[in-house]
Scaffold this active site. Structure first.
Site, PDB file in Angstrom:
ATOM      1  N   HIS A 144       6.337  12.577  -4.436  1.00  0.00           N
ATOM      2  CA  HIS A 144       6.210  11.579  -3.369  1.00  0.00           C
ATOM      3  C   HIS A 144       6.140  10.184  -3.983  1.00  0.00           C
ATOM      4  N   ASP A 160      31.153 -12.777  -4.213  1.00  0.00           N
ATOM      5  CA  ASP A 160      30.666 -11.409  -4.406  1.00  0.00           C
ATOM      6  C   ASP A 160      29.588 -11.471  -5.475  1.00  0.00           C
ATOM      7  N   TRP A 217       2.692  10.344 -10.535  1.00  0.00           N
ATOM      8  CA  TRP A 217       3.873   9.491 -10.743  1.00  0.00           C
ATOM      9  C   TRP A 217       3.715   8.683 -12.012  1.00  0.00           C
ATOM     10  N   SER A 224      20.072   1.724 -14.170  1.00  0.00           N
ATOM     11  CA  SER A 224      20.588   1.144 -12.938  1.00  0.00           C
ATOM     12  C   SER A 224      19.880  -0.169 -12.618  1.00  0.00           C
ATOM     13  N   SER A 225      18.555  -0.162 -12.733  1.00  0.00           N
ATOM     14  CA  SER A 225      17.799  -1.381 -12.416  1.00  0.00           C
ATOM     15  C   SER A 225      18.150  -2.512 -13.358  1.00  0.00           C
ATOM     16  N   HIS A 279       2.228  -2.439 -13.958  1.00  0.00           N
ATOM     17  CA  HIS A 279       1.730  -3.516 -13.106  1.00  0.00           C
ATOM     18  C   HIS A 279       2.838  -4.471 -12.684  1.00  0.00           C
ATOM     19  N   GLU A 313       5.713  -3.738 -12.262  1.00  0.00           N
ATOM     20  CA  GLU A 313       6.451  -2.932 -11.298  1.00  0.00           C
ATOM     21  C   GLU A 313       5.924  -3.134  -9.877  1.00  0.00           C
ATOM     22  N   TYR A 335       4.637  -5.710  -8.643  1.00  0.00           N
ATOM     23  CA  TYR A 335       5.097  -7.002  -8.129  1.00  0.00           C
ATOM     24  C   TYR A 335       6.597  -6.992  -7.906  1.00  0.00           C
ATOM     25  N   SER A 340       9.343 -15.195   3.668  1.00  0.00           N
ATOM     26  CA  SER A 340       9.497 -16.651   3.591  1.00  0.00           C
ATOM     27  C   SER A 340      10.764 -17.134   4.280  1.00  0.00           C
ATOM     28  N   HIS A 380      -6.161  -3.160 -15.888  1.00  0.00           N
ATOM     29  CA  HIS A 380      -7.077  -2.937 -14.760  1.00  0.00           C
ATOM     30  C   HIS A 380      -6.877  -1.544 -14.155  1.00  0.00           C
ATOM     31  N   HIS A 381      -5.826  -0.852 -14.580  1.00  0.00           N
ATOM     32  CA  HIS A 381      -5.673   0.540 -14.151  1.00  0.00           C
ATOM     33  C   HIS A 381      -6.422   1.476 -15.076  1.00  0.00           C
ATOM     34  N   THR A 403      -1.178 -15.769  -5.047  1.00  0.00           N
ATOM     35  CA  THR A 403      -0.853 -14.990  -3.848  1.00  0.00           C
ATOM     36  C   THR A 403      -1.445 -15.656  -2.624  1.00  0.00           C
ATOM     37  N   LYS A 438       0.649 -18.355  -1.274  1.00  0.00           N
ATOM     38  CA  LYS A 438       1.730 -17.881  -0.418  1.00  0.00           C
ATOM     39  C   LYS A 438       1.254 -17.648   1.003  1.00  0.00           C
ATOM     40  N   ARG A 479      -8.629  11.213  -5.572  1.00  0.00           N
ATOM     41  CA  ARG A 479      -7.237  11.358  -5.191  1.00  0.00           C
ATOM     42  C   ARG A 479      -6.608  12.530  -5.947  1.00  0.00           C
TER      43      ARG A 479
HETATM   44  C1  HEA Z   1       6.153   3.212  -2.562  1.00  0.00           C
HETATM   45  C2  HEA Z   1       5.906   3.450  -1.399  1.00  0.00           C
HETATM   46  C3  HEA Z   1       5.150   4.521  -0.704  1.00  0.00           C
HETATM   47  C4  HEA Z   1       5.307   4.803   0.614  1.00  0.00           C
HETATM   48  C5  HEA Z   1       6.272   4.138   1.580  1.00  0.00           C
HETATM   49  C6  HEA Z   1       4.378   5.848   0.923  1.00  0.00           C
HETATM   50  C7  HEA Z   1       4.249   6.417   2.174  1.00  0.00           C
HETATM   51  C8  HEA Z   1       3.296   7.349   2.551  1.00  0.00           C
HETATM   52  N1  HEA Z   1       2.353   7.913   1.718  1.00  0.00           N
HETATM   53 FE1  HEA Z   1       2.183   7.594  -0.295  1.00  0.00          FE
HETATM   54  N2  HEA Z   1       2.010   7.276  -2.280  1.00  0.00           N
HETATM   55  C9  HEA Z   1       2.745   6.393  -3.027  1.00  0.00           C
HETATM   56  C10 HEA Z   1       3.685   5.488  -2.545  1.00  0.00           C
HETATM   57  C11 HEA Z   1       4.123   5.427  -1.221  1.00  0.00           C
HETATM   58  N3  HEA Z   1       3.664   6.215  -0.193  1.00  0.00           N
HETATM   59  C12 HEA Z   1       2.378   6.494  -4.414  1.00  0.00           C
HETATM   60  C13 HEA Z   1       2.951   5.672  -5.563  1.00  0.00           C
HETATM   61  C14 HEA Z   1       1.402   7.489  -4.489  1.00  0.00           C
HETATM   62  C15 HEA Z   1       0.652   7.971  -5.725  1.00  0.00           C
HETATM   63  C16 HEA Z   1       1.245   9.229  -6.251  1.00  0.00           C
HETATM   64  C17 HEA Z   1       0.407   9.785  -7.341  1.00  0.00           C
HETATM   65  O1  HEA Z   1      -0.811   9.910  -7.172  1.00  0.00           O
HETATM   66  O2  HEA Z   1       0.969  10.093  -8.380  1.00  0.00           O
HETATM   67  C18 HEA Z   1       1.181   7.951  -3.125  1.00  0.00           C
HETATM   68  C19 HEA Z   1       0.251   8.927  -2.779  1.00  0.00           C
HETATM   69  C20 HEA Z   1      -0.039   9.309  -1.477  1.00  0.00           C
HETATM   70  C21 HEA Z   1      -1.147  10.109  -1.090  1.00  0.00           C
HETATM   71  C22 HEA Z   1      -2.221  10.643  -2.026  1.00  0.00           C
HETATM   72  C23 HEA Z   1      -1.833  11.960  -2.552  1.00  0.00           C
HETATM   73  C24 HEA Z   1      -2.832  12.485  -3.502  1.00  0.00           C
HETATM   74  O3  HEA Z   1      -3.596  11.714  -4.089  1.00  0.00           O
HETATM   75  O4  HEA Z   1      -2.831  13.699  -3.670  1.00  0.00           O
HETATM   76  C25 HEA Z   1      -1.076  10.285   0.275  1.00  0.00           C
HETATM   77  C26 HEA Z   1      -2.044  11.059   1.077  1.00  0.00           C
HETATM   78  O5  HEA Z   1      -2.162  10.911   2.200  1.00  0.00           O
HETATM   79  C27 HEA Z   1       0.080   9.563   0.733  1.00  0.00           C
HETATM   80  C28 HEA Z   1       0.513   9.491   2.042  1.00  0.00           C
HETATM   81  C29 HEA Z   1       1.606   8.731   2.480  1.00  0.00           C
HETATM   82  C30 HEA Z   1       2.068   8.720   3.845  1.00  0.00           C
HETATM   83  C31 HEA Z   1       1.497   9.514   4.975  1.00  0.00           C
HETATM   84  C32 HEA Z   1       3.138   7.865   3.876  1.00  0.00           C
HETATM   85  C33 HEA Z   1       3.966   7.511   5.090  1.00  0.00           C
HETATM   86  O6  HEA Z   1       4.055   6.123   5.195  1.00  0.00           O
HETATM   87  C34 HEA Z   1       5.325   8.141   5.026  1.00  0.00           C
HETATM   88  C35 HEA Z   1       6.086   7.868   6.302  1.00  0.00           C
HETATM   89  C36 HEA Z   1       7.457   8.440   6.346  1.00  0.00           C
HETATM   90  C37 HEA Z   1       7.772   9.629   6.892  1.00  0.00           C
HETATM   91  C38 HEA Z   1       6.741  10.504   7.451  1.00  0.00           C
HETATM   92  C39 HEA Z   1       9.179  10.132   6.901  1.00  0.00           C
HETATM   93  C40 HEA Z   1       9.859  10.097   8.212  1.00  0.00           C
HETATM   94  C41 HEA Z   1       9.839  11.346   9.011  1.00  0.00           C
HETATM   95  C42 HEA Z   1      10.691  12.411   8.904  1.00  0.00           C
HETATM   96  C43 HEA Z   1      11.683  12.529   7.815  1.00  0.00           C
HETATM   97  C44 HEA Z   1      10.741  13.513   9.843  1.00  0.00           C
HETATM   98  C45 HEA Z   1       9.558  14.367   9.908  1.00  0.00           C
HETATM   99  C46 HEA Z   1       8.464  13.722  10.708  1.00  0.00           C
HETATM  100  C47 HEA Z   1       7.708  14.313  11.638  1.00  0.00           C
HETATM  101  C48 HEA Z   1       8.000  15.683  12.152  1.00  0.00           C
HETATM  102  C49 HEA Z   1       6.531  13.588  12.206  1.00  0.00           C
HETATM  103  N4  HEA Z   1       0.685   8.975  -0.349  1.00  0.00           N
HETATM  104  C1  HEA Z   2       3.186  -3.825  -3.856  1.00  0.00           C
HETATM  105  C2  HEA Z   2       2.359  -3.333  -4.660  1.00  0.00           C
HETATM  106  C3  HEA Z   2       1.022  -3.878  -5.083  1.00  0.00           C
HETATM  107  C4  HEA Z   2       0.504  -5.157  -4.988  1.00  0.00           C
HETATM  108  C5  HEA Z   2       1.139  -6.398  -4.431  1.00  0.00           C
HETATM  109  C6  HEA Z   2      -0.814  -5.073  -5.556  1.00  0.00           C
HETATM  110  C7  HEA Z   2      -1.660  -6.189  -5.644  1.00  0.00           C
HETATM  111  C8  HEA Z   2      -2.880  -6.174  -6.302  1.00  0.00           C
HETATM  112  N1  HEA Z   2      -3.494  -5.078  -6.858  1.00  0.00           N
HETATM  113 FE1  HEA Z   2      -2.804  -3.165  -6.814  1.00  0.00          FE
HETATM  114  N2  HEA Z   2      -2.000  -1.328  -7.013  1.00  0.00           N
HETATM  115  C9  HEA Z   2      -0.773  -0.918  -6.586  1.00  0.00           C
HETATM  116  C10 HEA Z   2       0.169  -1.696  -5.950  1.00  0.00           C
HETATM  117  C11 HEA Z   2       0.008  -3.058  -5.689  1.00  0.00           C
HETATM  118  N3  HEA Z   2      -1.090  -3.803  -5.963  1.00  0.00           N
HETATM  119  C12 HEA Z   2      -0.561   0.471  -6.872  1.00  0.00           C
HETATM  120  C13 HEA Z   2       0.684   1.283  -6.547  1.00  0.00           C
HETATM  121  C14 HEA Z   2      -1.722   0.918  -7.499  1.00  0.00           C
HETATM  122  C15 HEA Z   2      -2.086   2.336  -7.961  1.00  0.00           C
HETATM  123  C16 HEA Z   2      -1.252   2.902  -9.020  1.00  0.00           C
HETATM  124  C17 HEA Z   2      -1.710   4.304  -9.316  1.00  0.00           C
HETATM  125  O1  HEA Z   2      -2.766   4.455  -9.940  1.00  0.00           O
HETATM  126  O2  HEA Z   2      -1.020   5.251  -8.889  1.00  0.00           O
HETATM  127  C18 HEA Z   2      -2.597  -0.249  -7.585  1.00  0.00           C
HETATM  128  C19 HEA Z   2      -3.848  -0.213  -8.172  1.00  0.00           C
HETATM  129  C20 HEA Z   2      -4.622  -1.326  -8.414  1.00  0.00           C
HETATM  130  C21 HEA Z   2      -5.775  -1.325  -9.258  1.00  0.00           C
HETATM  131  C22 HEA Z   2      -6.328  -0.128 -10.044  1.00  0.00           C
HETATM  132  C23 HEA Z   2      -7.169   0.727  -9.212  1.00  0.00           C
HETATM  133  C24 HEA Z   2      -7.582   1.947  -9.926  1.00  0.00           C
HETATM  134  O3  HEA Z   2      -6.744   2.825 -10.148  1.00  0.00           O
HETATM  135  O4  HEA Z   2      -8.759   2.015 -10.265  1.00  0.00           O
HETATM  136  C25 HEA Z   2      -6.276  -2.611  -9.246  1.00  0.00           C
HETATM  137  C26 HEA Z   2      -7.470  -3.064  -9.994  1.00  0.00           C
HETATM  138  O5  HEA Z   2      -7.630  -4.158 -10.316  1.00  0.00           O
HETATM  139  C27 HEA Z   2      -5.401  -3.396  -8.396  1.00  0.00           C
HETATM  140  C28 HEA Z   2      -5.542  -4.757  -8.142  1.00  0.00           C
HETATM  141  C29 HEA Z   2      -4.629  -5.512  -7.425  1.00  0.00           C
HETATM  142  C30 HEA Z   2      -4.793  -6.951  -7.214  1.00  0.00           C
HETATM  143  C31 HEA Z   2      -5.937  -7.805  -7.661  1.00  0.00           C
HETATM  144  C32 HEA Z   2      -3.678  -7.340  -6.525  1.00  0.00           C
HETATM  145  C33 HEA Z   2      -3.368  -8.774  -6.106  1.00  0.00           C
HETATM  146  O6  HEA Z   2      -2.031  -9.093  -6.401  1.00  0.00           O
HETATM  147  C34 HEA Z   2      -3.632  -9.009  -4.657  1.00  0.00           C
HETATM  148  C35 HEA Z   2      -3.639 -10.489  -4.334  1.00  0.00           C
HETATM  149  C36 HEA Z   2      -3.731 -10.803  -2.871  1.00  0.00           C
HETATM  150  C37 HEA Z   2      -4.823 -11.238  -2.224  1.00  0.00           C
HETATM  151  C38 HEA Z   2      -6.137 -11.397  -2.903  1.00  0.00           C
HETATM  152  C39 HEA Z   2      -4.809 -11.509  -0.751  1.00  0.00           C
HETATM  153  C40 HEA Z   2      -4.320 -12.863  -0.323  1.00  0.00           C
HETATM  154  C41 HEA Z   2      -5.067 -13.997  -0.906  1.00  0.00           C
HETATM  155  C42 HEA Z   2      -5.723 -14.923  -0.194  1.00  0.00           C
HETATM  156  C43 HEA Z   2      -5.768 -14.930   1.296  1.00  0.00           C
HETATM  157  C44 HEA Z   2      -6.336 -16.043  -0.958  1.00  0.00           C
HETATM  158  C45 HEA Z   2      -7.808 -16.192  -0.923  1.00  0.00           C
HETATM  159  C46 HEA Z   2      -8.502 -15.113  -1.614  1.00  0.00           C
HETATM  160  C47 HEA Z   2      -9.423 -15.244  -2.562  1.00  0.00           C
HETATM  161  C48 HEA Z   2      -9.613 -16.427  -3.413  1.00  0.00           C
HETATM  162  C49 HEA Z   2     -10.379 -14.154  -2.756  1.00  0.00           C
HETATM  163  N4  HEA Z   2      -4.412  -2.588  -7.906  1.00  0.00           N
HETATM  164 CU   LIG Z   3      -1.893  -3.232 -11.247  1.00  0.00          CU
END
Ligand code: HEA
Ligand code: HEA
Ligand SMILES: [Cu+2]
Ligand code: CUA
Lengths: 531, 380, 286
Positions: free
Chosen positions: A82, A111, A147, A174-175, A258, A260, A262, A273, A307-308, A333, A336, A455
């Site tokens: 997933h 293009d 993942w 590809s990327s 990380h 990634e 962003y 925007s 921080h992860h 952020t 923005k 999790r």
């Molecule tokens: C990048 C984007 C992304 C997106 C879009 C989503 C979308 C969703 N994610 Fe995901 N998720 C991740 C990224 C994302 N996730 C990542 C990176 C992890 C961590 C993996 C890891 O731990 O290694 C994670 C892990 C994760 C967990 C934790 C699993 C675990 O720790 O064991 C869960 C649990 O609820 C979850 C739920 C969902 C759900 C319900 C959606 C929903 O938004 C999905 C909605 C879309 C659909 C449902 C599809 C459309 C419907 C159909 C095709 C038809 C069938 C539908 C019906 C009959 C109703 N996600």
């Molecule tokens: C689109 C993807 C995305 C984005 C944008 C972010 C944004 C941020 N993330 Fe997140 N993060 C993930 C995707 C993302 N993250 C994923 C996928 C994981 C889990 C990976 C895994 O383990 O599987 C993760 C996990 C993760 C962790 C690790 C958690 C853990 O595993 O223990 C941490 C810890 O620092 C963190 C921090 C942040 C912070 C500080 C930001 C900041 O960029 C957020 C900044 C934004 C704001 C703060 C809000 C707007 C600001 C204001 C309105 C200004 C005023 C505010 C103040 C001055 C307070 N993220």
């Molecule tokens: Cu991070």
């Protein structure tokens, strides 16, 4: 950024028949950025559905404590795939699809810079997807190491792991090629008069995203190559017995990981925007600071990766450094978010679906940003790391962030692609349905995480039952909304409906609105004047 | 599949009470802290939540005001301003200051969490697929060593298509056979490591979480201020039984701790098997069945049939029915997903479980008896 | 018969092409084969090799198309700039790839190894001393001798540095329109590269047979062979690029003004050179 454009009156008399193939050749042999953009979008939506089905299986298993639907080993495969499919298959290619469609139109280029390589970038994605999905069916099943593919668990996996490694290699290639193409296009093919600081925000965010991609995808390739050689060729990168270190994998992975995240949000910022000014009928507030903020986020993203890894046990100075650096990212952020609000301020706003999704994005993404900030505080992270709080955080930024921005972009630019207006009422249903079910799904996960639910758990203590029930119900609702989107919004908008004018949005600006809707196969063969 | 999920809901006595020292039903916030560090974390979280909520309300207050007041349908005309250097500087600098203010108290806690010096008791924690090993290294109780595995029976968990036959208790998945016992108000230093993959040791109520990394040691500490039982679960993905290796710490008074140390030591002395002892087939089979149930069923299943494609069947297996040396080797050193048991099981236990598998189900191995001495010899 | 740009379109966009999708398919084959091969499935190696060969064939045709477009004057100066940008960014991505392996070496040596040898880790590895070039703390790796800078790596350094000079001479000759001289010095560069690879191969044989230093020799062997191995692979790639360019020089391609293929390959060669200098210092001397 106020710009007026002189539409290039250009009746395409010369024949392009040789360049406009039909049938399957048009798609397989495509060199047209619009066709390739469409291919990317279709591919990523398919992957969203596949990843979504896996998510629903996860949620079905977690509906109740105990094991009902899948065995734990399959559960771990579902979680892993997933994550991989959503990140690499759904969100990233979708943004590339947008880049393909919109960047040449926005900067007045004929293009992409390398049209054939562009098609190659796309045609690497289906092979990668085939490898990933078919790995479910090899002995031992798909990789179940999460993942993040942490070593040494990844060393224990069966052949499915190797298929995932090679799939990620291909997607990385590809990327990188896609990014080189985008950077070159933006740097070299802008219409005369369009300086960098007059470029649409979406192009700016993609320029910086592409830079991030080129910088970190090779690092990921390195990390998984080491995993591969550890698995099969006897190296000891991640094996303490031979002097390696499992934590080293995590450092290399998150140096990629990380930036990634962003990569998955900066283009979203770009889309938002574009949309907010269009519907506020007021130019984007603080264009320059928006550019600087994007660049700062990108630069800072290279120095926050650990921080992860707060719970792996680092020296105290490292913990503090990574905490401070991470918290700093909220400043750009925040700039923005404030700029968007200031753009709306004293505007003349209407709320068609693109704007609804944009406002929804700002609102819900900020919640995810704040939970990110809370996680950045090391002591709190140590309490919450690897719990559902983290799952909640990243779905707020990824689903309500990246995915919502993609929806917003679809509604905004879709008329340019298809030539037809989508059905406004259905768009609104899609928005409100998604927003509500999204929060039902993921908001309770904050509670679960705070209370301590880990999790990647196939089964959980019974005290967590009720919030899991809520989340599962929400997830199925959210899934249905996306099916609704496909069947009742996207398909009808392709087949017909109200023909879209060249510029369907009163407040929209930019070269893309100077060409007819749908955009003809060839546009801007001679660069337009841009003033 | 879904049918099973719905059926499971109808099973009686699913709704349980709060877990003592674990989560409460529908708990919304962090678990009640019992150490100074956990208290710090609790208040840090409150502080962060407060600041973030305030900013959130202000920012979105402005946005929604604008959405209501500056819409076209109420006839608002768009202004044309698009920048203001002073405002932009302000909203860069002010968040910067807020962030620093947030980081200050956090810094203090980080430093305190890292201070593992001068402990009263040092315990080594070893993560294994899928159990915890504890060795009391220094301080009162030195020399105590035991394994700690999930105590919740499989009959409460169920499996796809197989409903649980037993009602779940309040500590479902949060109970172990041998809890860690520590004295109250004493600084306990934990040294974590692992045998196979990364695991992570946590007790939310203590504010402690530390990964256990194979081949490396890390340390952390806690000082529990209230007696009671506290519960946590492995929090680093470690394979299929990741959800089934909980952690239970029993915080007792000094008095009780002394008693526990005494009985535990006696117990250990009594349990220690002499690897030179010669056993009969039946004795070994009986002992082996217990070892099998505690360590092997999860993968190879009670039927010995394994899980096709994932875990090999023992029934009819060439290794189990062939020469015993090969099987001893695999048990000691592991193979692929099969863990190495040499550090977790004694010679007697390994001999017993091999003997058991060679004489169970339809297996009738020619070499059907393995004595502990043979295992001891194979270790060399 | 060199390109004249006078009638080139503003920006040439190639028409539909079968090569990209075929390249994708070939890579799919390659990767399926590789997955099977590393897991000792019998057909794996064949499929993998077939995939690689197909990829090469496709690339040959693809680049052939691009070259004939270039030679028929379809590429304007703007396209030249595009190539420059893309080659620079491609080299940047390669830099980052090597950075991952240099980073691994740094981390394993300067962070992990002292950890493994510190007082806390005596609990697990009582006898580990933490000298670089060890075989890891577990004693499961056969003893080996580390690789010093003399004589082969130093000779190789000299070879690569010289090849940088010969390549520059060749470039100057091309800019001066002296085709014969261009070809000669280009050929010399390729020859130096080939000798480098020969020495490297000899060094590996020496390592395996006399030093007992293998890919499996703990973290030292892992980093040593992966870093030098990937470098050697890149030298090979660079030499192939230069080979193609040499071939084109012989066929009369390129003008003193327009010869980006030459320059791109040269950039790549210099990049490979610089990586070697890093390796020479970090792997062999430190
Ligand atoms: C990048 C984007 C992304 C997106 C879009 C989503 C979308 C969703 N994610 Fe995901 N998720 C991740 C990224 C994302 N996730 C990542 C990176 C992890 C961590 C993996 C890891 O731990 O290694 C994670 C892990 C994760 C967990 C934790 C699993 C675990 O720790 O064991 C869960 C649990 O609820 C979850 C739920 C969902 C759900 C319900 C959606 C929903 O938004 C999905 C909605 C879309 C659909 C449902 C599809 C459309 C419907 C159909 C095709 C038809 C069938 C539908 C019906 C009959 C109703 N996600
Ligand atoms: C689109 C993807 C995305 C984005 C944008 C972010 C944004 C941020 N993330 Fe997140 N993060 C993930 C995707 C993302 N993250 C994923 C996928 C994981 C889990 C990976 C895994 O383990 O599987 C993760 C996990 C993760 C962790 C690790 C958690 C853990 O595993 O223990 C941490 C810890 O620092 C963190 C921090 C942040 C912070 C500080 C930001 C900041 O960029 C957020 C900044 C934004 C704001 C703060 C809000 C707007 C600001 C204001 C309105 C200004 C005023 C505010 C103040 C001055 C307070 N993220
Ligand atoms: Cu991070
Ligand atoms: Cu052990 Cu998870």
């Amino acid at each position: 950024m106020s710009s007026t454009t002189v539409p290039h009156s250009h009746d395409h008399a010369h024949d392009h028949a040789h360049d406009h193939p039909h049938g399957w050749r048009r798609w397989l042999f495509a060199t047209n950025h619009k066709d390739i953009g469409s291919l990317y979008l279709w591919f990523s939506f398919t992957m969203l559905l596949s990843g979504g089905v896996l998510a629903l299986l996860i949620r079905a298993e977690l509906f109740q404590p105990g094991l009902q639907v899948v065995q734990p080993e399959l559960f771990n495969q579902l979680t892993t795939m997933h994550g991989l499919i959503m990140v690499f298959g759904a969100i990233m290619p979708a943004f590339v699809g947008f880049a393909n469609w919109m960047i040449p139109l926005q900067i007045g280029a004929s293009d992409m810079a390398f049209a054939r390589m562009n098609n190659f970038s796309f045609w690497l994605m289906p092979p990668a997807a085939i490898l990933l999905v078919s790995s479910f069916f090899v002995p031992g099943g798909a990789t179940a190491a999460g993942w993040t593919l942490y070593a040494p668990l990844s060393t224990q996996m069966g052949p499915g792991m190797d298929m995932a490694i090679f799939a990620v290699h291909i997607m990385g290639a590809s990327s990188i090629m896609g990014s080189i193409n985008i950077i070159t296009t933006i740097l070299n093919m802008r219409a005369p008069g369009m300086t960098l600081m007059k470029m649409p925000m979406f192009c700016w965010t993609w320029l910086i995203t592409a830079y991030l991609l080129i910088a970190v995808m090779p690092v990921l390739a390195g990390a998984i190559t080491m995993t591969l050689t550890d698995r099969h060729f006897g190296t000891s990168f991640f094996n303490a017995a031979g002097g390696g270190d499992p934590v080293m994998y995590q450092h290399i992975f998150w140096f990629f990981g990380h930036p990634e995240v962003y990569i998955m949000i900066l283009p979203a910022f770009g889309i938002i925007s574009q949309i907010v000014p269009a519907f506020a009928r007021k130019p984007l507030f603080g264009y320059a600071s928006m550019v600087y903020a994007t660049a700062s986020i990108a630069i800072l993203s290279f120095i926050v990766w650990a921080h992860h890894m707060f719970t792996t046990g680092m020296p105290v100075t490292a913990q503090l450094f990574f905490m401070y650096a991470t918290m700093l990212i909220s400043v750009p952020t925040g700039v923005k978010v404030f700029n968007w609000v200031a753009t709306m301020w004293k505007g003349s706003m209407t709320f068609e679906t693109p704007m609804l999704f944009a406002v929804g994005f700002i609102f819900v993404f900020t919640m995810g940003g704040f939970t990110g900030l809370i996680l950045a505080v090391t002591p709190i992270d140590i309490q919450l790391q690897d719990t559902y709080y983290v799952v909640a955080h990243f779905h707020y930024v990824l689903v309500a962030g990246s995915l919502f921005s993609l929806f917003a972009g679809f509604y905004y630019w879709g008329p340019k692609w298809t030539g037809f207006m989508y059905n406004e009422f259905r768009g609104k249903v899609h928005f409100w349905g998604s927003l509500i079910t999204f929060n039902i799904t993921f908001f309770p996960m904050h509670f679960l995480g705070l209370a301590g639910m880990p999790r990647r758990y196939a089964d959980y203590p019974a005290q967590f039952t009720d919030w899991n029930v809520v989340a599962t119900v929400g997830a199925f609702g959210f899934g249905l909304m996306q099916v609704y989107f496909l069947l009742f919004v996207v398909f009808p908008a392709i087949r017909g409906g109200k023909p879209a004018p060249a510029k369907p949005w009163e407040g929209a600006e930019g070269l893309e609105w100077t060409v007819p809707s749908p955009a003809p196969f060839h546009t801007f063969e001679e660069p337009p004047e841009f003033r | 599949m879904l049918g099973a999920a719905v059926l499971a809901t109808s099973l009686p006595a699913l709704a349980t009470g709060d877990s003592q020292g674990g989560p409460a039903i529908r708990q919304l916030n962090l678990q009640a802290p019992v150490t100074k560090i956990a208290e710090d974390i609790y208040s840090l979280h409150n502080l962060m939540l407060g600041i973030c909520l305030t900013i959130f309300v202000i920012v979105f207050g402005v946005m929604f005001y604008s959405i209501i007041a500056h819409r076209k349908s109420v006839g608002h005309k768009a202004a044309t301003f698009h920048e203001s250097t002073s405002v932009e500087i302000a909203w860069t600098v002010v968040p910067f200051i807020i962030v620093i203010l947030m980081a200050l108290p956090a810094t203090k806690t980080v430093v305190a969490m890292k201070d593992t010096s001068s402990p009263d008791l040092t315990i080594k924690v070893t993560g294994m697929q899928w159990k915890w090993g504890y060795d009391y290294l220094k301080g009162e109780g030195e020399g105590i060593s035991f394994l700690s595995t999930l105590a919740t029976p499989r009959t409460q968990i169920g499996a796809p298509g197989v409903l649980p036959t037993e009602a779940r208790t309040d500590n479902y998945l949060l109970e172990v056979d041998n809890p860690v016992v520590v004295p109250v108000n004493k600084k306990v230093r934990l040294i974590t490591t692992a045998n196979d993959v990364i695991h992570s040791w946590t007790i939310p109520a203590f504010g402690v979480k530390q990964d256990a990394i194979p081949g490396y040691v890390r340390d952390t500490w806690f000082k529990a201020e209230k007696t009671g039982v506290y519960r946590g679960q492995c929090v680093e993905l470690c394979g299929k039984e990741h959800a089934f290796m909980p952690i239970v710490v029993n915080v007792v008074t000094e008095e009780e701790y002394k008693n526990w140390v005494a009985t535990k030591k006696k117990e250990m002395a009594a349990k220690a098997d002499d690897p030179a002892k010669v056993w009969t087939l039946d004795e070994l089979k009986q002992r082996g069945e217990k070892v099998y149930a505690a360590n092997c069923v999860a993968c190879h299943q009670a039927t010995g049939k394994g899980i096709p494609g994932a875990f090999p069947a023992l029934e009819g297996s060439a290794v189990v029915t062939g020469p015993k040396a090969a099987q001893i080797g695999i048990l000691l050193n592991g193979k692929n997903a099969m863990p190495a048991w040499k550090s977790t099981l004694s010679d007697t236990e390994i001999a017993a479980v091999i003997t058991y598998t060679r004489n169970s189900w339809s297996n009738k191995a020619a070499e059907n008896l393995v004595q502990p001495a043979e295992v001891l010899a194979a270790r060399k | 018969m060199s390109a004249s740009r006078s009638n080139a379109p503003y920006y040439f966009v190639p028409g539909p092409s079968r090569w990209p999708v075929l390249a994708g398919l070939s890579l799919l084959l390659t990767m399926i084969g590789a997955s099977a091969w590393v897991n000792h499935v019998s057909w794996g190696s064949y499929v993998n090799i077939a995939g690689v060969m197909l990829t090469v064939i496709v690339m040959y045709n693809w680049f052939g198309d691009a070259i004939s477009e270039s030679e028929s004057g379809k590429y304007s100066a703007r396209i030249d700039v595009s190539y420059r940008w893309s080659m620079s960014w491609f080299i940047f991505s390669e830099v980052m790839f090597f950075a991952a392996f240099f980073g691994a070496l740094f981390y394993a040596r300067s962070i992990s190894m002292p950890w493994l040898a510190d007082i806390d880790h005596k609990l697990l590895w009582p006898d580990f001393s933490g000298q670089w070039g060890n075989a890891g703390p577990a004693g499961t790796v056969d003893a080996f001798t580390t690789m010093g800078p003399f004589p082969i790596p130093t000779i190789n350094t000299a070879l690569l540095l010289t090849s940088g000079v010969t390549l520059t001479i060749s470039h100057h000759a091309l800019r001066a329109g002296q085709r014969g001289k261009t070809a000669f010095w280009l050929f010399a560069t390729i020859a130096l590269g080939a000798v480098f690879i020969g020495f490297q191969a000899y060094e590996y044989i020496h390592a395996y047979h006399e030093l007992n230093l293998k890919l499996t020799s703990g973290i030292y062997g892992s980093t040593f062979f992966m870093l030098t191995g990937f470098h050697g692979f890149h030298v090979t790639l660079g030499a192939i690029m230069l080979g193609v360019v040499w071939f084109r020089v012989m066929k009369g391609h390129f003008t003193p003004e327009q010869h980006f293929a030459f320059e791109g390959a040269a950039w790549y060669w210099h990049f490979v050179d610089v990586v070697w200098l890093g390796l020479y210092i970090v792997v062999y001397w430190m």
